[in-house]
Design an enzyme around this catalytic site. Structure first.
Site, mmCIF file in Angstrom:
data_model
loop_
_atom_site.group_PDB
_atom_site.id
_atom_site.type_symbol
_atom_site.label_atom_id
_atom_site.label_comp_id
_atom_site.label_asym_id
_atom_site.label_seq_id
_atom_site.Cartn_x
_atom_site.Cartn_y
_atom_site.Cartn_z
ATOM 1 N N THR A 49 42.467 26.258 54.911
ATOM 2 C CA THR A 49 41.561 26.939 53.988
ATOM 3 C C THR A 49 41.017 28.181 54.690
ATOM 4 O OG1 THR A 49 39.476 25.914 54.702
ATOM 5 C CG2 THR A 49 40.867 24.635 53.188
ATOM 6 N N CYS A 50 40.130 28.907 54.012
ATOM 7 C CA CYS A 50 39.563 30.104 54.639
ATOM 8 C C CYS A 50 38.686 29.745 55.835
ATOM 9 C CB CYS A 50 38.767 30.914 53.621
ATOM 10 S SG CYS A 50 37.378 30.034 52.887
ATOM 11 N N ASN A 51 38.204 28.506 55.893
ATOM 12 C CA ASN A 51 37.294 28.122 56.963
ATOM 13 C C ASN A 51 37.906 27.215 58.020
ATOM 14 O OD1 ASN A 51 34.914 29.515 56.311
ATOM 15 N ND2 ASN A 51 34.461 28.059 54.687
ATOM 16 N N ARG A 52 39.114 26.704 57.793
ATOM 17 C CA ARG A 52 39.704 25.798 58.776
ATOM 18 C C ARG A 52 41.214 25.686 58.610
ATOM 19 N NH1 ARG A 52 36.855 21.392 59.308
ATOM 20 N NH2 ARG A 52 35.147 22.183 58.036
ATOM 21 N N SER A 107 31.485 21.343 56.434
ATOM 22 C CA SER A 107 31.736 22.618 55.762
ATOM 23 C C SER A 107 30.704 23.674 56.131
ATOM 24 C CB SER A 107 31.724 22.425 54.243
ATOM 25 O OG SER A 107 32.766 21.581 53.827
ATOM 26 N N GLU A 112 29.550 20.989 50.133
ATOM 27 C CA GLU A 112 30.302 21.695 49.080
ATOM 28 C C GLU A 112 31.471 20.818 48.619
ATOM 29 O OE1 GLU A 112 33.432 23.179 49.264
ATOM 30 O OE2 GLU A 112 33.928 23.134 51.392
ATOM 31 N N PRO A 113 31.718 20.768 47.313
ATOM 32 C CA PRO A 113 32.712 19.842 46.763
ATOM 33 C C PRO A 113 34.152 20.339 46.805
ATOM 34 C CG PRO A 113 31.600 20.985 44.973
ATOM 35 C CD PRO A 113 30.955 21.458 46.252
ATOM 36 N N THR A 191 38.246 29.457 44.250
ATOM 37 C CA THR A 191 37.041 30.143 44.725
ATOM 38 C C THR A 191 36.639 31.276 43.791
ATOM 39 O OG1 THR A 191 37.560 29.604 47.029
ATOM 40 C CG2 THR A 191 36.016 31.404 46.646
#
EC number: 1.2.1.70
Length: 425
Positions: A49-52, A107, A112-113, A191
């Site tokens: 994902t954008c974060n991991r 997160s 966040e779902p 998103t």
């Protein structure tokens, strides 16, 4: 069987590193198959994902270093550079980490779902690639159950906030009245859908959705009374956009400094607020050097979401406890599975001995044997055969001084102290 969770996230790596370690959807199936083939991993899944970017793996014997080396080689990074940002969780810690991630406890925006849906997508892709088997499959199902329980039994999801909401909140701080602003959204994924919903609820004056395919952009635009355009139309839309929020899976930047500079001239240097949620980045970092541009990345949203953390910390503690219980329950069930093969083999052996003695008894009865004598002989013969192997092994263990094994045997056979059967002597 051994589990491994390995990767980088927004806490350990900058957006520059994260975008270099990200997997595109088109890469995943081949990457998974290559990962299993080259690292002796029996099962594997990739969450990107954008974060991991994380790898979830089941191996016969843990080999985290081989997996880390593969990840570095795949993305053409040096091992030292990757190791500086990577974390490795093994066995129980790997199970707990997966459950924390799926529950939103790890997160950028606590609780966040969206991450649960992304985790389910990672599982689906791994199944498509044929790299998920019974063990990792069980772990994913247990992870989904734990996340569902956290969502149901705690207030972790109340006052819903996401990266998308954080981006819109930041826009609201810069433009006090969003009702007078126009927004350009680049992408049409989950998103951007959330961003569109939040902007629509805030009463933004006009929304334009730009996407690689017009059909996908139109489907999203119809939901919120927005306009759909192609990526090629972005330069002309920029001149009318006060807010630009981008989140695509493109491997190359979509917006460059020149295009934004040109738009600013047409706007007579009226400011543009930009948020680049994508990893790899959709907007060239140099755009942020322009005087009338306020450019933020996902890493810049930390301060915006900090307030949200306060309201969810109490719920997070309860959620952490549920995750810990869920992880421990899964490990107990996993350890129980280790006995299944032994129990199956023991049952098959016992049934074979039973059948042999039963056939003897049936022959004796057919030859006119006394039923009572035949039954007694059947019981005696079956008892002796069932006890033969354990008796031999227990005598051997006793001769070797293995008192711990003898005590375990007493527990295994549910024997009370002093009740040793003479048939074992």
């Amino acid at each position: 069987m051994a589990f491994l969770a390995l990767g980088i996230n927004h806490k350990t790596a900058s957006v520059d590193v994260r975008e270099r370690v990200a997997f595109t959807p088109e890469q995943l199936v081949d990457a998974l198959q290559q990962l299993c083939r080259l690292t002796a991993s029996r099962e594997a899944a990739i969450l990107s994902t954008c974060n991991r970017s994380e790898l979830y793996i089941e191996q016969d014997q843990l080999s985290a270093e081989a997996v880390l080396q593969w990840l570095a080689d795949y993305h053409r990074l040096s091992l030292d550079e990757l190791r500086a940002s990577a974390y490795i969780h093994e066995e129980h810690d790997a199970v707990r980490h997966m459950m924390r991630v799926a529950s939103g406890l790890d997160s950028l925006v606590l609780g966040e779902p969206q991450i649960l849906g992304q985790m389910k997508s990672a599982y689906a892709v791994a199944r498509e690639a044929g790299t998920v088997g019974p063990l990792l499959g069980r772990l994913f199902q247990a992870t989904f159950s734990a996340a569902k329980q956290v969502r149901t039994d705690t207030a972790i999801g109340e006052n819903p906030v996401s990266v998308a909401f954080a981006a819109v909140s930041l826009a609201r701080q810069i433009f006090s009245d969003l009702g007078r602003s126009q927004a350009l959204l680049i992408g049409a994924g989950e998103t951007i859908t959330l961003v569109a919903r939040h902007l629509h609820e805030q009463g933004v004056r006009r929304i334009v959705v730009a996407n690689r395919t017009l059909e996908r952009a139109s489907l999203l635009a119809e939901q919120f009374g927005a306009h759909a355009v192609l990526l090629a139309d972005i330069p002309q839309e920029l001149a009318h956009s006060d807010i630009v929020i981008s989140s695509t899976a493109s491997q190359l930047p979509i917006l460059g400094k020149g295009a934004v500079e040109s738009a600013l001239k047409q706007r007579r240097h009226k400011p543009i607020f930009m948020v680049d949620i994508a990893v790899p980045r959709d907007i060239e970092p140099e755009v942020g050097e322009l005087d009338d541009v306020y450019l933020y990345t996902v890493d810049d949203l930390h301060e915006v979401v900090a307030e949200n953390l306060k309201s969810r910390q109490g719920a997070a503690q309860a959620a952490e406890e549920l995750v810990s219980v869920g992880a421990e329950d899964f490990m107990v069930r996993l350890r129980e599975l280790a006995a299944v093969d032994v129990l199956r083999a023991y049952r098959q052996q016992s049934e074979r001995l039973r059948d042999e003695e039963l056939q003897k008894a049936q022959r004796l009865l057919a030859n006119g044997g006394n039923p009572e004598d035949v039954l007694a002989q059947l019981a005696r013969g079956l008892t002796n055969k069932l006890l033969h192997a354990p008796s031999v092994q227990l005598k051997k263990l006793s001769a070797e001084g293995r008192l711990d094994a003898l005590a375990m045997a007493q527990e295994l056979f549910a024997l009370n102290e002093g009740s040793t059967d003479k048939s074992l002597q």
